[in-house]
Design a protein around this motif. Structure first.
Motif, PDB file in Angstrom:
ATOM      1  N   LEU A  53      30.891  -7.608  19.903  1.00  0.00           N
ATOM      2  CA  LEU A  53      31.016  -7.926  21.354  1.00  0.00           C
ATOM      3  C   LEU A  53      32.110  -9.796  20.774  1.00  0.00           C
ATOM      4  N   ALA A  54      30.987  -9.693  19.830  1.00  0.00           N
ATOM      5  CA  ALA A  54      31.910 -11.200  19.234  1.00  0.00           C
ATOM      6  C   ALA A  54      33.317 -11.212  19.369  1.00  0.00           C
ATOM      7  N   ALA A  55      33.478 -10.058  17.828  1.00  0.00           N
ATOM      8  CA  ALA A  55      34.496 -10.182  17.182  1.00  0.00           C
ATOM      9  C   ALA A  55      35.702 -10.178  18.895  1.00  0.00           C
ATOM     10  N   LYS A  56      35.693  -9.164  19.463  1.00  0.00           N
ATOM     11  CA  LYS A  56      36.231  -8.995  21.065  1.00  0.00           C
ATOM     12  C   LYS A  56      36.994 -10.056  21.646  1.00  0.00           C
ATOM     13  N   CYS A  57      36.016 -11.000  21.850  1.00  0.00           N
ATOM     14  CA  CYS A  57      36.221 -12.554  21.921  1.00  0.00           C
ATOM     15  C   CYS A  57      36.302 -13.246  21.536  1.00  0.00           C
ATOM     16  N   THR A  58      36.755 -13.707  20.161  1.00  0.00           N
ATOM     17  CA  THR A  58      36.896 -15.233  19.764  1.00  0.00           C
ATOM     18  C   THR A  58      38.580 -14.440  19.679  1.00  0.00           C
ATOM     19  N   ASP A  59      39.161 -15.561  18.727  1.00  0.00           N
ATOM     20  CA  ASP A  59      40.706 -15.549  18.785  1.00  0.00           C
ATOM     21  C   ASP A  59      40.225 -15.506  16.780  1.00  0.00           C
ATOM     22  N   GLY A  60      41.909 -14.479  17.236  1.00  0.00           N
ATOM     23  CA  GLY A  60      41.103 -13.760  15.568  1.00  0.00           C
ATOM     24  C   GLY A  60      42.347 -14.750  14.866  1.00  0.00           C
ATOM     25  N   THR A  61      42.573 -16.504  15.126  1.00  0.00           N
ATOM     26  CA  THR A  61      43.217 -17.034  14.420  1.00  0.00           C
ATOM     27  C   THR A  61      42.368 -18.161  14.302  1.00  0.00           C
ATOM     28  N   ASP A  62      41.885 -19.017  14.664  1.00  0.00           N
ATOM     29  CA  ASP A  62      40.675 -19.914  14.614  1.00  0.00           C
ATOM     30  C   ASP A  62      39.593 -19.019  13.804  1.00  0.00           C
ATOM     31  N   LYS A  63      39.740 -19.855  12.190  1.00  0.00           N
ATOM     32  CA  LYS A  63      39.075 -19.671  11.344  1.00  0.00           C
ATOM     33  C   LYS A  63      37.427 -20.567  11.151  1.00  0.00           C
ATOM     34  N   ALA A  64      37.431 -21.190  11.733  1.00  0.00           N
ATOM     35  CA  ALA A  64      35.933 -21.474  12.289  1.00  0.00           C
ATOM     36  C   ALA A  64      35.069 -20.397  13.604  1.00  0.00           C
ATOM     37  N   GLN A  65      35.812 -20.141  14.112  1.00  0.00           N
ATOM     38  CA  GLN A  65      35.025 -19.026  15.213  1.00  0.00           C
ATOM     39  C   GLN A  65      34.578 -18.201  14.330  1.00  0.00           C
TER      40      GLN A  65
END
Length: 88
Positions: A53-65
């Protein structure tokens, strides 16, 4: 699906609920009992579900996330290390 239902859940809420559920499942009171392995497997599934879920909900380009999710994933995995030795 005819009527889609949506709701809001913050990352922090998801993380807190996941952590509490893992702790409940691997509670020390269950160590050494025959049901512990099953409870550990359930806790492992909860941790895996959080990661998906966390992987699907994060912005794939945001390294901090991505870093935050990875650090939290590692912390949750450490909670699973409470399993008895010799059991997977």
């Amino acid at each position: 699906m005819k009527d889609e239902v949506t709701f809001s859940l913050s990352y922090e809420q998801l993380l807190q609920e996941t952590e509490e559920e893992i702790k409940r499942l691997v509670n020390d009171n269950w160590k050494g009992t025959r049901g512990f392995l099953s409870r550990w497997e359930q806790a492992s599934g909860v941790q895996t579900f959080f990661t998906v879920l966390a992987a699907k909900c994060t912005d794939g380009t945001d390294k901090a996330q991505q870093l935050r999710v990875r650090e939290d994933e590692i912390r949750l995995q450490r909670l699973l290390d409470f399993r008895p030795r010799g059991q997977l």
